[in-house]
Design a protein around this motif. Structure first.
Motif, PDB file in Angstrom:
ATOM      1  N   ALA A 137       0.834  -1.201   0.000  1.00 21.21           N
ATOM      2  CA  ALA A 137       0.000   0.000   0.000  1.00 21.21           C
ATOM      3  C   ALA A 137       0.872   1.256   0.000  1.00 21.21           C
ATOM      4  O   ALA A 137       0.560   2.236  -0.692  1.00 21.21           O
ATOM      5  N   ASP A 138       1.972   1.230   0.737  1.00 22.41           N
ATOM      6  CA  ASP A 138       2.915   2.356   0.701  1.00 22.41           C
ATOM      7  C   ASP A 138       3.486   2.551  -0.694  1.00 22.41           C
ATOM      8  O   ASP A 138       3.640   3.685  -1.163  1.00 22.41           O
ATOM      9  N   VAL A 139       3.803   1.455  -1.371  1.00 23.45           N
ATOM     10  CA  VAL A 139       4.324   1.543  -2.743  1.00 23.45           C
ATOM     11  C   VAL A 139       3.295   2.199  -3.662  1.00 23.45           C
ATOM     12  O   VAL A 139       3.629   3.073  -4.466  1.00 23.45           O
ATOM     13  N   VAL A 140       2.047   1.783  -3.541  1.00 24.43           N
ATOM     14  CA  VAL A 140       0.990   2.361  -4.390  1.00 24.43           C
ATOM     15  C   VAL A 140       0.848   3.851  -4.109  1.00 24.43           C
ATOM     16  O   VAL A 140       0.788   4.662  -5.031  1.00 24.43           O
ATOM     17  N   TYR A 141       0.814   4.223  -2.835  1.00 24.36           N
ATOM     18  CA  TYR A 141       0.708   5.641  -2.483  1.00 24.36           C
ATOM     19  C   TYR A 141       1.855   6.445  -3.102  1.00 24.36           C
ATOM     20  O   TYR A 141       1.633   7.474  -3.753  1.00 24.36           O
ATOM     21  N   HIS A 142       3.089   6.005  -2.905  1.00 25.49           N
ATOM     22  CA  HIS A 142       4.239   6.744  -3.435  1.00 25.49           C
ATOM     23  C   HIS A 142       4.232   6.757  -4.961  1.00 25.49           C
ATOM     24  O   HIS A 142       4.659   7.730  -5.579  1.00 25.49           O
ATOM     25  N   THR A 143       3.724   5.697  -5.565  1.00 23.42           N
ATOM     26  CA  THR A 143       3.586   5.665  -7.023  1.00 23.42           C
ATOM     27  C   THR A 143       2.584   6.710  -7.490  1.00 23.42           C
ATOM     28  O   THR A 143       2.822   7.421  -8.470  1.00 23.42           O
ATOM     29  N   LEU A 144       1.472   6.836  -6.792  1.00 21.89           N
ATOM     30  CA  LEU A 144       0.467   7.834  -7.156  1.00 21.89           C
ATOM     31  C   LEU A 144       1.016   9.250  -7.024  1.00 21.89           C
ATOM     32  O   LEU A 144       0.738  10.108  -7.871  1.00 21.89           O
ATOM     33  N   VAL A 145       1.800   9.508  -5.997  1.00 24.31           N
ATOM     34  CA  VAL A 145       2.414  10.831  -5.836  1.00 24.31           C
ATOM     35  C   VAL A 145       3.364  11.097  -7.000  1.00 24.31           C
ATOM     36  O   VAL A 145       3.343  12.173  -7.608  1.00 24.31           O
TER      37      VAL A 145
END
Length: 94
Positions: free
Chosen positions: A64-72
């Motif tokens: 989930a952290d990876v997805v968040y940072h990817t979206l940013v």
């Protein structure tokens, strides 16, 4: 991915447009792409570490952290999750 990605993207875009004090997302935008890439790399390492010896819940948390940072990062580049979905559709013909 559904509404969660859309909702999170809207929050990220709002933080980019009007950065509130103390916002982690706003801090990432202020620090720039190199910091975003560094964080993405760190999060991927955490996924690998979790996958090698921690619980499934921890793996999910780190992903989930990876997805968040990817979206940013996508937002910083003027891209969206839809860009990724389009690429996946192109690759897999759906």
């Amino acid at each position: 991915m559904g509404h969660v990605i859309e909702d999170l993207t809207a929050v990220i875009e709002a933080r980019k447009a009007q950065p509130p004090a103390g916002s982690y997302t706003a801090q990432l935008f202020a620090k720039g792409e190199n910091e975003m890439l560094k964080k993405m790399g760190e999060e991927m390492v955490e996924v690998i570490v979790a996958a090698k010896g921690e619980t499934t819940e921890r793996v999910v948390y780190e992903l989930a952290d990876v997805v968040y940072h990817t979206l940013v990062f996508l937002s910083a580049r003027g891209l969206s999750w839809a860009t990724i979905e389009d690429e996946l559709q192109r690759r897999f013909g759906h």
